[in-house]
Scaffold this motif. Sequence first.
Motif, PDB file in Angstrom:
ATOM      1  N   ALA A 131       8.482   0.481   5.832  1.00 38.30           N
ATOM      2  CA  ALA A 131       8.149   1.290   4.660  1.00 38.30           C
ATOM      3  C   ALA A 131       9.423   1.667   3.913  1.00 38.30           C
ATOM      4  CB  ALA A 131       7.388   2.543   5.070  1.00 38.30           C
ATOM      5  N   ILE A 132       9.262   1.981   2.642  1.00 39.94           N
ATOM      6  CA  ILE A 132      10.394   2.381   1.794  1.00 39.94           C
ATOM      7  C   ILE A 132      10.036   3.683   1.098  1.00 39.94           C
ATOM      8  CG2 ILE A 132      11.801   1.763  -0.201  1.00 39.94           C
ATOM      9  CD1 ILE A 132      11.091  -1.235   0.616  1.00 39.94           C
ATOM     10  N   TYR A 141       0.834  -1.201   0.000  1.00 40.59           N
ATOM     11  CA  TYR A 141       0.000   0.000   0.000  1.00 40.59           C
ATOM     12  C   TYR A 141       0.867   1.248   0.000  1.00 40.59           C
ATOM     13  CZ  TYR A 141      -4.224  -2.714   0.757  1.00 40.59           C
ATOM     14  OH  TYR A 141      -5.266  -3.592   0.599  1.00 40.59           O
ATOM     15  N   ALA A 142       0.274   2.347  -0.456  1.00 40.67           N
ATOM     16  CA  ALA A 142       0.975   3.634  -0.464  1.00 40.67           C
ATOM     17  C   ALA A 142       0.817   4.326   0.885  1.00 40.67           C
ATOM     18  CB  ALA A 142       0.411   4.519  -1.566  1.00 40.67           C
ATOM     19  N   SER A 168      -3.908   0.852  -2.921  1.00 43.53           N
ATOM     20  CA  SER A 168      -3.260  -0.434  -3.135  1.00 43.53           C
ATOM     21  C   SER A 168      -2.334  -0.370  -4.337  1.00 43.53           C
ATOM     22  CB  SER A 168      -4.299  -1.530  -3.364  1.00 43.53           C
ATOM     23  OG  SER A 168      -3.653  -2.743  -3.759  1.00 43.53           O
ATOM     24  N   LEU A 169      -1.123  -0.874  -4.171  1.00 40.08           N
ATOM     25  CA  LEU A 169      -0.167  -0.915  -5.272  1.00 40.08           C
ATOM     26  C   LEU A 169      -0.362  -2.161  -6.135  1.00 40.08           C
ATOM     27  CD1 LEU A 169       3.049   0.288  -3.413  1.00 40.08           C
ATOM     28  CD2 LEU A 169       1.229   1.632  -4.455  1.00 40.08           C
ATOM     29  N   PHE A 190       6.188   9.901  -1.084  1.00 44.57           N
ATOM     30  CA  PHE A 190       5.585   8.598  -1.374  1.00 44.57           C
ATOM     31  C   PHE A 190       6.437   7.456  -0.825  1.00 44.57           C
ATOM     32  CE2 PHE A 190       5.628   4.948  -4.344  1.00 44.57           C
ATOM     33  CZ  PHE A 190       4.351   4.464  -4.094  1.00 44.57           C
ATOM     34  N   ASN A 191       5.787   6.615  -0.020  1.00 38.39           N
ATOM     35  CA  ASN A 191       6.428   5.440   0.565  1.00 38.39           C
ATOM     36  C   ASN A 191       5.629   4.194   0.214  1.00 38.39           C
ATOM     37  OD1 ASN A 191       8.371   6.601   3.038  1.00 38.39           O
ATOM     38  ND2 ASN A 191       6.641   7.916   2.529  1.00 38.39           N
ATOM     39  N   ILE A 192       6.341   3.076   0.114  1.00 36.24           N
ATOM     40  CA  ILE A 192       5.718   1.773  -0.102  1.00 36.24           C
ATOM     41  C   ILE A 192       5.731   1.013   1.214  1.00 36.24           C
ATOM     42  CG2 ILE A 192       5.999  -0.463  -1.244  1.00 36.24           C
ATOM     43  CD1 ILE A 192       7.192   1.075  -3.635  1.00 36.24           C
ATOM     44  N   VAL A 193       4.551   0.628   1.688  1.00 39.41           N
ATOM     45  CA  VAL A 193       4.449  -0.167   2.915  1.00 39.41           C
ATOM     46  C   VAL A 193       4.821  -1.613   2.596  1.00 39.41           C
ATOM     47  CG1 VAL A 193       2.886  -1.017   4.715  1.00 39.41           C
ATOM     48  CG2 VAL A 193       2.659   1.337   3.852  1.00 39.41           C
TER      49      VAL A 193
END
Length: 199
Positions: A95-96, A70-71, A144-145, A83-86
Amino acid sequence: MDIEFYGRKNVLQIAKELLGKVLVTNWKGIITSGRIVECEAYAGIIDKASHASGGRRTARNEIMYGEGGYAYVYLCYGIHHLFNIVTNSVDVPHAILIRALDPIEGIEEMLLRTNKKKLDHTLTRGPGNVSKALGIFTKHTGTSLLENKIFVVDDGEKYPKKEIATSPRIGVDYAGKDASLPYRFYVKENPFVSGKPNN
């Protein structure tokens, strides 16, 4: 990328593997994309640089405690949408942060969004510029990614290991000894990478 990719336990491994992947946004059929050339890992509760350090939970960071894929988008200095990626699984708030992209598709649209007249290396250098160019805002937290609005694609391109460098993260001096952890990953000599080469 699928839930198996994002749901793994090792946030550092996922961050490294994101280099070379393509981040895409699709807003009402307008597609913009760029190859990820710089990112930073944040290791959740045990990481003093993380928004979830010590188990902190707020309305803003609650998405970090959900499952991976998820974002997480937050406002920095009241200006920049980051913007991070969980990653990982429920209750493990990894997170990234995506810090830089090498633009691929929709460059004209990116220029419009960023009020730039021509393409230069500042277009998608630094996390604030990444979000501005791709049209990502805090309202997209929780997206959602795994769907078709914001997503990451593996198109087979890979950077050789010798072209990838690690360093401490940028702008996390408040994190004490955790500020020196080598959790930033970037492509050497790529002009879109933010910070100085020795950062």
